[in-house]
Design a protein around this motif. Structure first.
Motif, PDB file in Angstrom:
ATOM      1  N   LEU A  26       1.046   4.402  -2.691  1.00  0.00           N
ATOM      2  CA  LEU A  26       1.010   5.825  -2.330  1.00  0.00           C
ATOM      3  C   LEU A  26       2.245   6.551  -2.876  1.00  0.00           C
ATOM      4  O   LEU A  26       2.160   7.688  -3.335  1.00  0.00           O
ATOM      5  CB  LEU A  26       0.964   6.007  -0.809  1.00  0.00           C
ATOM      6  CG  LEU A  26      -0.387   5.804  -0.144  1.00  0.00           C
ATOM      7  CD1 LEU A  26      -0.273   6.037   1.357  1.00  0.00           C
ATOM      8  CD2 LEU A  26      -1.439   6.760  -0.724  1.00  0.00           C
ATOM      9  N   ALA A  56      -7.222   8.042  -0.437  1.00  0.00           N
ATOM     10  CA  ALA A  56      -6.595   7.131   0.539  1.00  0.00           C
ATOM     11  C   ALA A  56      -6.513   7.802   1.917  1.00  0.00           C
ATOM     12  O   ALA A  56      -6.871   7.203   2.938  1.00  0.00           O
ATOM     13  CB  ALA A  56      -5.199   6.722   0.068  1.00  0.00           C
ATOM     14  N   PHE A  57      -6.050   9.049   1.956  1.00  0.00           N
ATOM     15  CA  PHE A  57      -5.956   9.769   3.231  1.00  0.00           C
ATOM     16  C   PHE A  57      -7.357   9.940   3.839  1.00  0.00           C
ATOM     17  O   PHE A  57      -7.528   9.878   5.056  1.00  0.00           O
ATOM     18  CB  PHE A  57      -5.321  11.151   3.024  1.00  0.00           C
ATOM     19  CG  PHE A  57      -3.867  11.142   2.597  1.00  0.00           C
ATOM     20  CD1 PHE A  57      -3.153   9.949   2.468  1.00  0.00           C
ATOM     21  CD2 PHE A  57      -3.210  12.334   2.311  1.00  0.00           C
ATOM     22  CE1 PHE A  57      -1.816   9.955   2.067  1.00  0.00           C
ATOM     23  CE2 PHE A  57      -1.878  12.349   1.919  1.00  0.00           C
ATOM     24  CZ  PHE A  57      -1.179  11.157   1.786  1.00  0.00           C
ATOM     25  N   GLY A  58      -8.338  10.160   2.979  1.00  0.00           N
ATOM     26  CA  GLY A  58      -9.713  10.366   3.449  1.00  0.00           C
ATOM     27  C   GLY A  58     -10.294   9.101   4.076  1.00  0.00           C
ATOM     28  O   GLY A  58     -10.954   9.166   5.115  1.00  0.00           O
ATOM     29  N   ARG A  59     -10.049   7.950   3.438  1.00  0.00           N
ATOM     30  CA  ARG A  59     -10.500   6.684   4.049  1.00  0.00           C
ATOM     31  C   ARG A  59      -9.843   6.504   5.413  1.00  0.00           C
ATOM     32  O   ARG A  59     -10.478   6.084   6.378  1.00  0.00           O
ATOM     33  CB  ARG A  59     -10.106   5.494   3.163  1.00  0.00           C
ATOM     34  CG  ARG A  59     -10.978   5.278   1.942  1.00  0.00           C
ATOM     35  CD  ARG A  59     -10.707   3.906   1.320  1.00  0.00           C
ATOM     36  NE  ARG A  59      -9.291   3.694   1.020  1.00  0.00           N
ATOM     37  CZ  ARG A  59      -8.735   3.907  -0.185  1.00  0.00           C
ATOM     38  NH1 ARG A  59      -9.461   4.332  -1.206  1.00  0.00           N
ATOM     39  NH2 ARG A  59      -7.451   3.675  -0.355  1.00  0.00           N
ATOM     40  N   ALA A  60      -8.558   6.841   5.487  1.00  0.00           N
ATOM     41  CA  ALA A  60      -7.833   6.691   6.751  1.00  0.00           C
ATOM     42  C   ALA A  60      -8.416   7.617   7.816  1.00  0.00           C
ATOM     43  O   ALA A  60      -8.668   7.199   8.950  1.00  0.00           O
ATOM     44  CB  ALA A  60      -6.343   6.977   6.552  1.00  0.00           C
ATOM     45  N   LYS A  61      -8.627   8.868   7.465  1.00  0.00           N
ATOM     46  CA  LYS A  61      -9.163   9.811   8.441  1.00  0.00           C
ATOM     47  C   LYS A  61     -10.518   9.339   8.970  1.00  0.00           C
ATOM     48  O   LYS A  61     -10.788   9.400  10.173  1.00  0.00           O
ATOM     49  CB  LYS A  61      -9.324  11.209   7.836  1.00  0.00           C
ATOM     50  CG  LYS A  61      -9.934  12.212   8.850  1.00  0.00           C
ATOM     51  CD  LYS A  61     -10.225  13.564   8.228  1.00  0.00           C
ATOM     52  CE  LYS A  61     -11.084  14.444   9.110  1.00  0.00           C
ATOM     53  NZ  LYS A  61     -10.625  14.641  10.488  1.00  0.00           N
ATOM     54  N   LEU A  77      -4.361  10.352  -3.615  1.00  0.00           N
ATOM     55  CA  LEU A  77      -3.877  10.649  -2.266  1.00  0.00           C
ATOM     56  C   LEU A  77      -5.016  11.082  -1.364  1.00  0.00           C
ATOM     57  O   LEU A  77      -5.166  10.590  -0.239  1.00  0.00           O
ATOM     58  CB  LEU A  77      -2.817  11.754  -2.318  1.00  0.00           C
ATOM     59  CG  LEU A  77      -1.486  11.385  -2.996  1.00  0.00           C
ATOM     60  CD1 LEU A  77      -0.590  12.613  -3.123  1.00  0.00           C
ATOM     61  CD2 LEU A  77      -0.776  10.277  -2.219  1.00  0.00           C
ATOM     62  N   THR A  78      -5.847  12.003  -1.855  1.00  0.00           N
ATOM     63  CA  THR A  78      -6.946  12.493  -1.037  1.00  0.00           C
ATOM     64  C   THR A  78      -7.900  11.364  -0.683  1.00  0.00           C
ATOM     65  O   THR A  78      -8.411  11.311   0.442  1.00  0.00           O
ATOM     66  CB  THR A  78      -7.700  13.637  -1.745  1.00  0.00           C
ATOM     67  OG1 THR A  78      -6.749  14.624  -2.153  1.00  0.00           O
ATOM     68  CG2 THR A  78      -8.722  14.284  -0.827  1.00  0.00           C
ATOM     69  N   ASP A 135       0.835  -1.212   0.000  1.00  0.00           N
ATOM     70  CA  ASP A 135       0.000   0.000   0.000  1.00  0.00           C
ATOM     71  C   ASP A 135       0.865   1.256   0.000  1.00  0.00           C
ATOM     72  O   ASP A 135       0.542   2.256  -0.652  1.00  0.00           O
ATOM     73  CB  ASP A 135      -0.913   0.022   1.239  1.00  0.00           C
ATOM     74  CG  ASP A 135      -2.040  -1.011   1.127  1.00  0.00           C
ATOM     75  OD1 ASP A 135      -2.215  -1.594   0.036  1.00  0.00           O
ATOM     76  OD2 ASP A 135      -2.746  -1.231   2.130  1.00  0.00           O
TER      77      ASP A 135
END
Ligand SMILES: NC(=O)c1ccc[n+]([C@@H]2O[C@H](COP(=O)([O-])OP(=O)(O)OC[C@H]3O[C@@H](n4cnc5c(N)ncnc54)[C@H](OP(=O)(O)O)[C@@H]3O)[C@@H](O)[C@H]2O)c1
Ligand SMILES: NC(=O)c1ccc[n+]([C@@H]2O[C@H](COP(=O)([O-])OP(=O)(O)OC[C@H]3O[C@@H](n4cnc5c(N)ncnc54)[C@H](OP(=O)(O)O)[C@@H]3O)[C@@H](O)[C@H]2O)c1
Lengths: 300, 300
Positions: free
Chosen positions: B265, B280-285, B277-278, B261
């Protein structure tokens, strides 16, 4: 004894963007009490109304021209990717003598945008970056003490006027920050290592786990260490996508170095090479303990 | 109303290893007040003296046989890799009816060691793991409230006696913990994801940065996010080398998934693919925020 408030940054301050960083500057300036007026520029009339209600600024507007009309100092506190457009508008609207600074987490990309957009005003521009933040964002996220005892890195260009630099230095001093000067390219390398890479790693971990079949249960059995480790993965996705894209050239080398080191550790785990693991973990613990004792005031 | 102290775990408790985990059990039992005697077994006579001085235990000894002679319940709180030897000694020294439990961060490897060493006593063995800890270790690191409101996972084997399980459950209840039962292999997978992998990633990051030329400066400009992200890299290197080696078969798959993963990235950063990026980062947040609101009580 009451020291007179620091005022070397001018009487009229305009802040473009009242999120975590801009809103904290406004709140801190209120407390410091040196500015005659603080005007904020935000995207919507609702936010403008709310900013005044919260007492963050004296006035708030969605009209950049109006916000900066009488400004001595303009602070640009929007995402790095939005700065070029703001600079273009400022070049048209700002008084000629006004000083302009920014708070962007990346400095080379912002300086390039400033050179392209500010034209003859580039001497009034002082690039800056406060080393302070939280995982929260938006109008309600800021607080006046955010910069107290924190470092702010200024990365002046060869064109930067001395008096402009002094004004921005005075602003941050008024907020309780410690100002350091650094070369912009070097700033971007250092921050890639200490801030941008950790954010990528934390986002990546939570995303990896969230996409596993057992994800609910996984998070259910996570403890305090996991909560701390992943705190920065609660940061704003668009802001951080913007930051790592803008700082790509400094992020990639340190990310590649990390992936290489991680693959070496993977080999050691696969081979149950306890000596290699203990020595790598031991070097890390030693460096982390030294960092904690030197730079962390409020250890839990 | 004073509830009678919970005593279902027996009158005489012996704790092998008085570090963070074992020492916190001893301190917590003191406060709970249900045991008639708490005896600790440590490696040196200095530690034995100090443990009694600190009031952690009633008695402390370096002699395992002496420590467990009159025990109803024996808690093994040494590193996972040291458990086989302790089990071998216990099989010789322990009263036949005594219950034995452990606190190891890995369960399959400990169960294998227990089967090999405990022989006919395997029915008295209840494998356990408190989901609680800090980055500190040793005799002085423990505190009685460590397990309050924390989860403890018990992973009984098919041979585990019901009364032995009930005794260990009572022990953890007395310390304020919430007991869950889980399959040992499943435990190891879940903990590989939420605990062992994050420790490897944090150790790896600090080691990568510490070996860079600019290391002093890098740490100087690190902020609060970095301090939180790297806290677990201050953990004991030998303990964690031991844990990831013992849980190798569960750690490697999730580590490989993570590296994959992270490489995706990396590609998105290289290509300045802001949308990827947004998202993947959004799912994480989203996952991190949900985790924080459901499982973290003391949010800063
Ligand atoms: N967060 C940190 O830890 C941190 C630390 C140091 C420096 N910085 C830097 O500080 C700057 C602001 O970050 P922040 O954390 O304060 O974020 P934030 O809380 O999201 O605030 C950003 C502000 O910029 C406005 N904005 C967003 N997109 C815009 C656009 N396209 N054009 C004009 N305005 C726009 C936002 O308005 P809306 O709310 O209406 O969108 C908001 O007022 C960024 O350059 C960041 O790199 C951040
Ligand atoms: N730390 C955590 O966050 C955490 C959380 C849950 C479970 N655990 C588990 O709890 C257990 C103990 O960890 P801890 O954090 O309490 O570590 P710790 O503070 O280092 O304590 C370990 C104890 O074991 C003793 N010990 C070390 N090596 C030994 C050996 N070879 N033979 C016999 N005794 C030995 C130590 O004595 P000396 O001091 O004399 O070496 C010390 O009393 C481990 O199995 C660990 O996986 C840890």
């Amino acid at each position: 004894m009451n020291a007179a408030p620091e005022t070397g940054y001018g009487q009229h301050v305009a802040i473009i963007g009242l999120g975590l960083i801009g809103g904290s500057i406004a709140r801190g300036l209120r407390v410091a009490g040196g500015a005659a007026s603080i005007v904020g520029c935000v995207a919507t009339t609702e936010d403008a109304k709310r900013a005044v209600e919260l007492g963050i600024v004296d006035e708030a507007t969605t009209d950049l021209g109006k916000a900066v009309a009488g400004a001595d100092l303009v602070v640009v506190a929007v995402p790095v990717g939005a700065m070029a457009d703001v600079f273009a508008d400022l070049a048209r609207a700002m008084p000629a003598a006004a000083v302009i600074t920014d708070v962007g987490s990346v400095k080379m990309a912002v300086i390039t945008a400033a050179r392209e957009q500010l034209g003859a005003r580039i001497g009034r521009f002082v690039p800056g970056h406060p080393i302070a933040g939280t995982e929260h964002s938006g109008l309600e996220a800021g607080f006046g003490a955010l910069y107290e005892d924190r470092r702010v890195i200024l990365t002046p260009t060869p064109e930067t006027d001395r008096d402009a630099f002094a004004a921005v230095e005075a602003l941050w001093r008024a907020l309780g920050a410690r100002v350091t000067e650094m070369d912009a390219a070097h700033h971007d390398e250092v921050l890639a290592a200490t801030s941008h890479l950790p954010h990528v790693l934390a986002f990546a971990l939570v995303d990896t786990l969230a996409r596993m079949a057992e994800r609910t249960e996984i998070f259910e059995y996570a403890a305090g260490g996991f909560a701390d480790f992943t705190r920065i993965a609660s940061s704003d996705p668009a802001l951080w996508s913007d930051i790592v894209s803008a700082n790509r050239d400094a992020v990639l080398p340190v990310l590649d170095r990390y992936i290489g080191d991680l693959e070496a550790l993977r080999g050691a785990i696969a081979g149950r090479d306890g000596a290699m693991l203990t020595s790598a973990f031991g070097r890390a613990k030693q460096a982390r303990d030294r960092f904690a004792s030197q730079y962390i005031q409020d250890q839990g």
